[in-house]
Design an enzyme around this catalytic site. Sequence first.
Site, PDB file in Angstrom:
ATOM      1  N   HIS A   8       0.827  -1.217   0.000  1.00  0.00           N
ATOM      2  CA  HIS A   8       0.000   0.000   0.000  1.00  0.00           C
ATOM      3  C   HIS A   8       0.857   1.261   0.000  1.00  0.00           C
ATOM      4  O   HIS A   8       2.043   1.225   0.307  1.00  0.00           O
ATOM      5  CB  HIS A   8      -0.974   0.035   1.186  1.00  0.00           C
ATOM      6  CG  HIS A   8      -0.358   0.086   2.546  1.00  0.00           C
ATOM      7  ND1 HIS A   8      -0.160  -1.043   3.324  1.00  0.00           N
ATOM      8  CD2 HIS A   8       0.119   1.134   3.285  1.00  0.00           C
ATOM      9  CE1 HIS A   8       0.391  -0.687   4.472  1.00  0.00           C
ATOM     10  NE2 HIS A   8       0.567   0.625   4.478  1.00  0.00           N
ATOM     11  N   HIS A  81       3.953   7.227   3.359  1.00  0.00           N
ATOM     12  CA  HIS A  81       4.904   6.098   3.363  1.00  0.00           C
ATOM     13  C   HIS A  81       4.545   5.111   2.255  1.00  0.00           C
ATOM     14  O   HIS A  81       3.453   5.158   1.700  1.00  0.00           O
ATOM     15  CB  HIS A  81       4.919   5.396   4.732  1.00  0.00           C
ATOM     16  CG  HIS A  81       3.639   4.751   5.131  1.00  0.00           C
ATOM     17  ND1 HIS A  81       2.599   5.421   5.749  1.00  0.00           N
ATOM     18  CD2 HIS A  81       3.213   3.468   5.006  1.00  0.00           C
ATOM     19  CE1 HIS A  81       1.606   4.584   5.987  1.00  0.00           C
ATOM     20  NE2 HIS A  81       1.940   3.397   5.540  1.00  0.00           N
ATOM     21  N   GLU A 130       7.636   1.251   5.131  1.00  0.00           N
ATOM     22  CA  GLU A 130       7.028   0.228   6.002  1.00  0.00           C
ATOM     23  C   GLU A 130       7.277  -1.127   5.376  1.00  0.00           C
ATOM     24  O   GLU A 130       7.112  -1.293   4.151  1.00  0.00           O
ATOM     25  CB  GLU A 130       5.525   0.485   6.133  1.00  0.00           C
ATOM     26  CG  GLU A 130       4.791  -0.527   7.003  1.00  0.00           C
ATOM     27  CD  GLU A 130       3.304  -0.254   7.097  1.00  0.00           C
ATOM     28  OE1 GLU A 130       2.837   0.815   6.633  1.00  0.00           O
ATOM     29  OE2 GLU A 130       2.579  -1.124   7.620  1.00  0.00           O
TER      30      GLU A 130
HETATM   31  C1  LIG Z   1       1.097   0.574  11.447  1.00  0.00           C
HETATM   32  C2  LIG Z   1      -0.295   0.840  11.035  1.00  0.00           C
HETATM   33  C3  LIG Z   1      -0.429   1.230   9.578  1.00  0.00           C
HETATM   34  C4  LIG Z   1      -0.092   0.037   8.692  1.00  0.00           C
HETATM   35  O1  LIG Z   1       0.095   0.213   7.484  1.00  0.00           O
HETATM   36  O2  LIG Z   1      -0.090  -1.110   9.230  1.00  0.00           O
HETATM   37  C5  LIG Z   1       0.435   2.420   9.236  1.00  0.00           C
HETATM   38  O3  LIG Z   1       1.114   2.527   8.249  1.00  0.00           O
HETATM   39  S1  LIG Z   1       0.407   3.654  10.414  1.00  0.00           S
HETATM   40  C6  LIG Z   1       1.454   4.952   9.741  1.00  0.00           C
HETATM   41  C7  LIG Z   1       1.769   5.903  10.847  1.00  0.00           C
HETATM   42  N1  LIG Z   1       2.842   5.389  11.708  1.00  0.00           N
HETATM   43  C8  LIG Z   1       4.120   5.734  11.477  1.00  0.00           C
HETATM   44  O4  LIG Z   1       4.445   6.502  10.589  1.00  0.00           O
HETATM   45  C9  LIG Z   1       5.151   5.121  12.417  1.00  0.00           C
HETATM   46  C10 LIG Z   1       6.564   5.388  11.931  1.00  0.00           C
HETATM   47  N2  LIG Z   1       6.804   6.832  11.850  1.00  0.00           N
HETATM   48  C11 LIG Z   1       7.549   7.485  12.810  1.00  0.00           C
HETATM   49  O5  LIG Z   1       8.064   6.893  13.742  1.00  0.00           O
HETATM   50  C12 LIG Z   1       7.707   8.977  12.616  1.00  0.00           C
HETATM   51  O6  LIG Z   1       6.743   9.448  11.704  1.00  0.00           O
HETATM   52  C13 LIG Z   1       9.123   9.411  12.086  1.00  0.00           C
HETATM   53  C14 LIG Z   1      10.189   8.989  13.090  1.00  0.00           C
HETATM   54  C15 LIG Z   1       9.407   8.788  10.733  1.00  0.00           C
HETATM   55  C16 LIG Z   1       9.130  10.926  11.919  1.00  0.00           C
HETATM   56  O7  LIG Z   1       8.675  11.456  13.123  1.00  0.00           O
HETATM   57  P1  LIG Z   1       8.434  13.033  13.255  1.00  0.00           P
HETATM   58  O8  LIG Z   1       7.655  13.530  12.075  1.00  0.00           O
HETATM   59  O9  LIG Z   1       7.851  13.319  14.593  1.00  0.00           O
HETATM   60  O10 LIG Z   1       9.928  13.519  13.268  1.00  0.00           O
HETATM   61  P2  LIG Z   1      10.579  14.727  12.524  1.00  0.00           P
HETATM   62  O11 LIG Z   1       9.574  15.761  12.160  1.00  0.00           O
HETATM   63  O12 LIG Z   1      11.732  15.111  13.351  1.00  0.00           O
HETATM   64  O13 LIG Z   1      11.104  14.052  11.162  1.00  0.00           O
HETATM   65  C17 LIG Z   1      12.423  13.551  11.131  1.00  0.00           C
HETATM   66  C18 LIG Z   1      12.853  13.667   9.680  1.00  0.00           C
HETATM   67  O14 LIG Z   1      12.057  12.749   8.910  1.00  0.00           O
HETATM   68  C19 LIG Z   1      11.314  13.487   7.931  1.00  0.00           C
HETATM   69  N3  LIG Z   1      10.016  12.834   7.832  1.00  0.00           N
HETATM   70  C20 LIG Z   1       9.056  12.733   8.791  1.00  0.00           C
HETATM   71  N4  LIG Z   1       7.996  12.021   8.323  1.00  0.00           N
HETATM   72  C21 LIG Z   1       8.297  11.706   7.043  1.00  0.00           C
HETATM   73  C22 LIG Z   1       7.616  10.991   6.009  1.00  0.00           C
HETATM   74  N5  LIG Z   1       6.392  10.466   6.240  1.00  0.00           N
HETATM   75  N6  LIG Z   1       8.213  10.833   4.810  1.00  0.00           N
HETATM   76  C23 LIG Z   1       9.460  11.355   4.589  1.00  0.00           C
HETATM   77  N7  LIG Z   1      10.191  12.049   5.517  1.00  0.00           N
HETATM   78  C24 LIG Z   1       9.586  12.211   6.722  1.00  0.00           C
HETATM   79  C25 LIG Z   1      11.212  14.911   8.435  1.00  0.00           C
HETATM   80  O15 LIG Z   1      11.024  15.792   7.369  1.00  0.00           O
HETATM   81  C26 LIG Z   1      12.565  15.044   9.086  1.00  0.00           C
HETATM   82  O16 LIG Z   1      13.521  15.219   8.072  1.00  0.00           O
HETATM   83  P3  LIG Z   1      14.646  16.351   8.242  1.00  0.00           P
HETATM   84  O17 LIG Z   1      15.484  16.235   7.024  1.00  0.00           O
HETATM   85  O18 LIG Z   1      15.331  16.017   9.538  1.00  0.00           O
HETATM   86  O19 LIG Z   1      13.851  17.628   8.322  1.00  0.00           O
HETATM   87 CO   LIG Z   2       0.970   1.624   6.339  1.00  0.00          CO
END
Ligand SMILES: CC[C@H](C(=O)O)C(=O)SCCNC(=O)CCNC(=O)[C@H](O)C(C)(C)COP(=O)(O)OP(=O)(O)OC[C@H]1O[C@@H](n2cnc3c(N)ncnc32)[C@H](O)[C@@H]1OP(=O)(O)O
Ligand SMILES: [Co+2]
Length: 140
Positions: A8, A81, A130
């Site tokens: 997905h 993602h 993911e």
């Molecule tokens: C699991 C259930 C379901 C499934 O399919 O089964 C799902 O998919 S649920 C989806 C939601 N859950 C998650 O996303 C869990 C994993 N994600 C995380 O742990 C956080 O989102 C994380 C760590 C990737 C980012 O956290 P946060 O946004 O709070 O941190 P920052 O703002 O400091 O970001 C750090 C750095 O990453 C870049 N970033 C953040 N999100 C994304 C993204 N979705 N795609 C690409 N890049 C991303 C952000 O811009 C920062 O980059 P930098 O260069 O440091 O500015």
């Molecule tokens: Co997902």
Amino acid sequence: MKLGRLNHIGVATPSIADSIAFYRDVMGAETVHMPFDLPDQGVKVCFVDTPNTQIELIEPLGEDSPIHGFLAKNPAGGQHHLCYEVPDIHEAKAWFEAKGARVLGEPRIGAHGTLIFFVHPRDMGGVLTEIMESPRDELH
Ligand SMILES: CC[C@H](C(=O)O)C(=O)SCCNC(=O)CCNC(=O)[C@H](O)C(C)(C)COP(=O)(O)OP(=O)(O)OC[C@H]1O[C@@H](n2cnc3c(N)ncnc32)[C@H](O)[C@@H]1OP(=O)(O)O
Ligand SMILES: [Co+2]
């Protein structure tokens, strides 16, 4: 590890209801599944079928939702993602760790009821990735 099927595309949205209307009325989606909550993962989820994969609409659920940060930066939502399938989630986790990529937490049950984990976008060319254990009935 072998690159598996794209299970997905995760799309974050401030409103799953609005996004359902968009995918149904603008994009012509024929199958929109019933939304459901995943409190452990901090999201409300709705799968929209396409001919070869799914769109996973995700809306924050609760104060600690991991997508609050994303929506603060992207208030209208956006592509969040990509999720690929693997036959063995534990082998895949070891693979990414051996490559020096940051695996985010331990494998846990995801929206399709199989084990999943995420790999940090900074180690994946900017793509939050993911990895999902293939559903048992799809393993040949
Ligand atoms: C699991 C259930 C379901 C499934 O399919 O089964 C799902 O998919 S649920 C989806 C939601 N859950 C998650 O996303 C869990 C994993 N994600 C995380 O742990 C956080 O989102 C994380 C760590 C990737 C980012 O956290 P946060 O946004 O709070 O941190 P920052 O703002 O400091 O970001 C750090 C750095 O990453 C870049 N970033 C953040 N999100 C994304 C993204 N979705 N795609 C690409 N890049 C991303 C952000 O811009 C920062 O980059 P930098 O260069 O440091 O500015
Ligand atoms: Co997902």
